[in-house]
Design a protein around this motif. Structure first.
Motif, PDB file in Angstrom:
ATOM      1  N   VAL A   1       5.916 -12.471  14.269  1.00  0.00           N
ATOM      2  CA  VAL A   1       5.047 -11.307  14.041  1.00  0.00           C
ATOM      3  C   VAL A   1       5.875 -10.058  13.756  1.00  0.00           C
ATOM      4  CG1 VAL A   1       3.411  -9.741  15.171  1.00  0.00           C
ATOM      5  CG2 VAL A   1       3.088 -12.206  15.331  1.00  0.00           C
ATOM      6  N   VAL A   2       6.940  -9.857  14.514  1.00  0.00           N
ATOM      7  CA  VAL A   2       7.806  -8.697  14.288  1.00  0.00           C
ATOM      8  C   VAL A   2       8.468  -8.793  12.918  1.00  0.00           C
ATOM      9  CG1 VAL A   2       9.929  -7.566  15.075  1.00  0.00           C
ATOM     10  CG2 VAL A   2       8.182  -8.223  16.727  1.00  0.00           C
ATOM     11  N   GLY A   3       8.924  -9.961  12.536  1.00  0.00           N
ATOM     12  CA  GLY A   3       9.547 -10.141  11.230  1.00  0.00           C
ATOM     13  C   GLY A   3       8.577  -9.878  10.086  1.00  0.00           C
ATOM     14  N   MET A   4       7.358 -10.390  10.201  1.00  0.00           N
ATOM     15  CA  MET A   4       6.364 -10.153   9.154  1.00  0.00           C
ATOM     16  C   MET A   4       5.976  -8.682   9.099  1.00  0.00           C
ATOM     17  SD  MET A   4       3.911 -13.510   9.121  1.00  0.00           S
ATOM     18  CE  MET A   4       3.494 -13.433  10.855  1.00  0.00           C
ATOM     19  N   SER A   5       5.937  -8.017  10.235  1.00  0.00           N
ATOM     20  CA  SER A   5       5.612  -6.590  10.254  1.00  0.00           C
ATOM     21  C   SER A   5       6.686  -5.784   9.547  1.00  0.00           C
ATOM     22  CB  SER A   5       5.465  -6.095  11.693  1.00  0.00           C
ATOM     23  OG  SER A   5       4.419  -6.753  12.341  1.00  0.00           O
ATOM     24  N   ALA A   6       7.935  -6.119   9.764  1.00  0.00           N
ATOM     25  CA  ALA A   6       9.030  -5.398   9.116  1.00  0.00           C
ATOM     26  C   ALA A   6       8.986  -5.586   7.603  1.00  0.00           C
ATOM     27  CB  ALA A   6      10.367  -5.873   9.670  1.00  0.00           C
ATOM     28  N   ILE A   7       8.698  -6.792   7.165  1.00  0.00           N
ATOM     29  CA  ILE A   7       8.618  -7.067   5.730  1.00  0.00           C
ATOM     30  C   ILE A   7       7.438  -6.328   5.104  1.00  0.00           C
ATOM     31  CG2 ILE A   7       8.148  -8.879   4.027  1.00  0.00           C
ATOM     32  CD1 ILE A   7       9.780 -10.757   5.862  1.00  0.00           C
ATOM     33  N   SER A   8       6.278  -6.366   5.759  1.00  0.00           N
ATOM     34  CA  SER A   8       5.106  -5.696   5.201  1.00  0.00           C
ATOM     35  C   SER A   8       5.277  -4.183   5.242  1.00  0.00           C
ATOM     36  CB  SER A   8       3.838  -6.126   5.928  1.00  0.00           C
ATOM     37  OG  SER A   8       3.878  -5.713   7.273  1.00  0.00           O
ATOM     38  N   PHE A   9       5.966  -3.646   6.248  1.00  0.00           N
ATOM     39  CA  PHE A   9       6.204  -2.203   6.316  1.00  0.00           C
ATOM     40  C   PHE A   9       7.032  -1.748   5.123  1.00  0.00           C
ATOM     41  CE2 PHE A   9       8.826   1.426   7.573  1.00  0.00           C
ATOM     42  CZ  PHE A   9       7.828   2.348   7.833  1.00  0.00           C
ATOM     43  N   ALA A  10       8.028  -2.517   4.748  1.00  0.00           N
ATOM     44  CA  ALA A  10       8.856  -2.158   3.595  1.00  0.00           C
ATOM     45  C   ALA A  10       8.028  -2.136   2.317  1.00  0.00           C
ATOM     46  CB  ALA A  10      10.017  -3.133   3.469  1.00  0.00           C
ATOM     47  N   ALA A  11       7.141  -3.093   2.143  1.00  0.00           N
ATOM     48  CA  ALA A  11       6.293  -3.134   0.947  1.00  0.00           C
ATOM     49  C   ALA A  11       5.311  -1.975   0.937  1.00  0.00           C
ATOM     50  CB  ALA A  11       5.543  -4.459   0.887  1.00  0.00           C
ATOM     51  N   ILE A  12       4.729  -1.659   2.077  1.00  0.00           N
ATOM     52  CA  ILE A  12       3.784  -0.551   2.165  1.00  0.00           C
ATOM     53  C   ILE A  12       4.493   0.776   1.936  1.00  0.00           C
ATOM     54  CG2 ILE A  12       2.295   0.719   3.767  1.00  0.00           C
ATOM     55  CD1 ILE A  12       1.545  -2.021   4.965  1.00  0.00           C
ATOM     56  N   GLU A  13       5.709   0.903   2.444  1.00  0.00           N
ATOM     57  CA  GLU A  13       6.458   2.141   2.278  1.00  0.00           C
ATOM     58  C   GLU A  13       6.746   2.413   0.806  1.00  0.00           C
ATOM     59  OE1 GLU A  13      10.379   4.252   4.236  1.00  0.00           O
ATOM     60  OE2 GLU A  13      10.349   2.078   4.021  1.00  0.00           O
ATOM     61  N   ASP A  14       7.169   1.409   0.077  1.00  0.00           N
ATOM     62  CA  ASP A  14       7.444   1.568  -1.354  1.00  0.00           C
ATOM     63  C   ASP A  14       6.181   1.969  -2.113  1.00  0.00           C
ATOM     64  OD1 ASP A  14      10.080   0.942  -0.925  1.00  0.00           O
ATOM     65  OD2 ASP A  14       9.871  -1.148  -1.558  1.00  0.00           O
ATOM     66  N   SER A  15       5.071   1.327  -1.801  1.00  0.00           N
ATOM     67  CA  SER A  15       3.816   1.635  -2.480  1.00  0.00           C
ATOM     68  C   SER A  15       3.324   3.034  -2.131  1.00  0.00           C
ATOM     69  CB  SER A  15       2.742   0.613  -2.108  1.00  0.00           C
ATOM     70  OG  SER A  15       3.129  -0.666  -2.523  1.00  0.00           O
ATOM     71  N   SER A  16       3.514   3.459  -0.908  1.00  0.00           N
ATOM     72  CA  SER A  16       3.008   4.770  -0.503  1.00  0.00           C
ATOM     73  C   SER A  16       3.789   5.892  -1.177  1.00  0.00           C
ATOM     74  CB  SER A  16       3.044   4.922   1.016  1.00  0.00           C
ATOM     75  OG  SER A  16       4.367   4.908   1.488  1.00  0.00           O
ATOM     76  N   PHE A  17       5.083   5.712  -1.417  1.00  0.00           N
ATOM     77  CA  PHE A  17       5.848   6.746  -2.106  1.00  0.00           C
ATOM     78  C   PHE A  17       5.336   6.949  -3.533  1.00  0.00           C
ATOM     79  CE2 PHE A  17       9.543   5.970   0.898  1.00  0.00           C
ATOM     80  CZ  PHE A  17       9.295   7.137   1.608  1.00  0.00           C
ATOM     81  N   SER A  18       5.052   5.865  -4.232  1.00  0.00           N
ATOM     82  CA  SER A  18       4.537   6.004  -5.594  1.00  0.00           C
ATOM     83  C   SER A  18       3.134   6.606  -5.578  1.00  0.00           C
ATOM     84  CB  SER A  18       4.562   4.667  -6.325  1.00  0.00           C
ATOM     85  OG  SER A  18       3.715   3.737  -5.694  1.00  0.00           O
ATOM     86  N   LEU A  19       2.329   6.259  -4.592  1.00  0.00           N
ATOM     87  CA  LEU A  19       0.985   6.824  -4.473  1.00  0.00           C
ATOM     88  C   LEU A  19       1.054   8.327  -4.200  1.00  0.00           C
ATOM     89  CD1 LEU A  19      -2.084   6.425  -4.342  1.00  0.00           C
ATOM     90  CD2 LEU A  19      -1.805   5.888  -1.923  1.00  0.00           C
ATOM     91  N   MET A  20       1.958   8.746  -3.311  1.00  0.00           N
ATOM     92  CA  MET A  20       2.103  10.171  -3.015  1.00  0.00           C
ATOM     93  C   MET A  20       2.594  10.939  -4.238  1.00  0.00           C
ATOM     94  SD  MET A  20       3.510  10.426   0.884  1.00  0.00           S
ATOM     95  CE  MET A  20       4.885   9.318   0.667  1.00  0.00           C
ATOM     96  N   SER A  21       3.481  10.370  -4.994  1.00  0.00           N
ATOM     97  CA  SER A  21       3.965  11.028  -6.209  1.00  0.00           C
ATOM     98  C   SER A  21       2.844  11.182  -7.227  1.00  0.00           C
ATOM     99  CB  SER A  21       5.112  10.229  -6.822  1.00  0.00           C
ATOM    100  OG  SER A  21       6.207  10.190  -5.956  1.00  0.00           O
ATOM    101  N   ALA A  22       2.049  10.155  -7.402  1.00  0.00           N
ATOM    102  CA  ALA A  22       0.933  10.216  -8.343  1.00  0.00           C
ATOM    103  C   ALA A  22      -0.103  11.237  -7.895  1.00  0.00           C
ATOM    104  CB  ALA A  22       0.297   8.835  -8.490  1.00  0.00           C
ATOM    105  N   ALA A  23      -0.382  11.274  -6.606  1.00  0.00           N
ATOM    106  CA  ALA A  23      -1.347  12.242  -6.092  1.00  0.00           C
ATOM    107  C   ALA A  23      -0.820  13.665  -6.256  1.00  0.00           C
ATOM    108  CB  ALA A  23      -1.654  11.955  -4.619  1.00  0.00           C
ATOM    109  N   GLY A  24       0.461  13.867  -6.006  1.00  0.00           N
ATOM    110  CA  GLY A  24       1.051  15.189  -6.186  1.00  0.00           C
ATOM    111  C   GLY A  24       0.998  15.639  -7.633  1.00  0.00           C
ATOM    112  N   ALA A  25       1.262  14.729  -8.553  1.00  0.00           N
ATOM    113  CA  ALA A  25       1.193  15.063  -9.976  1.00  0.00           C
ATOM    114  C   ALA A  25      -0.236  15.393 -10.389  1.00  0.00           C
ATOM    115  CB  ALA A  25       1.732  13.906 -10.807  1.00  0.00           C
ATOM    116  N   ALA A  26      -1.205  14.679  -9.850  1.00  0.00           N
ATOM    117  CA  ALA A  26      -2.608  14.948 -10.175  1.00  0.00           C
ATOM    118  C   ALA A  26      -3.030  16.313  -9.647  1.00  0.00           C
ATOM    119  CB  ALA A  26      -3.503  13.850  -9.606  1.00  0.00           C
TER     120      ALA A  26
END
Length: 65
Positions: free
Chosen positions: A27-52
């Motif tokens: 569970v801890v290993g899967m959480s770490a992997i999913s956190f990395a994927a969510i973190e990458d996606s959230s940065f692009s989402l924040m950039s797009a929202a800021g540009a909008a």
């Protein structure tokens, strides 16, 4: 002595603890992997929202930098 060895080999008291340790590690290993994927996606989402928001320019004064 032989009976004690057989009793030791058949004893399953610690098996549940080992199972929980393995499950918790998974569970801890899967959480770490999913956190990395969510973190990458959230940065692009924040950039797009800021540009909008910057593109809307609701304050009428223009973007000053």
């Amino acid at each position: 002595m032989r009976q004690k060895l057989f009793d030791f080999l058949r004893d399953e008291d610690g098996a549940v603890t080992v199972d929980w340790v393995v499950i918790t590690a998974a569970v801890v290993g899967m959480s770490a992997i999913s956190f990395a994927a969510i973190e990458d996606s959230s940065f692009s989402l924040m950039s797009a929202a800021g540009a909008a928001v910057d593109g809307e320019n609701d304050f009428g004064g223009g973007a000053t930098e």
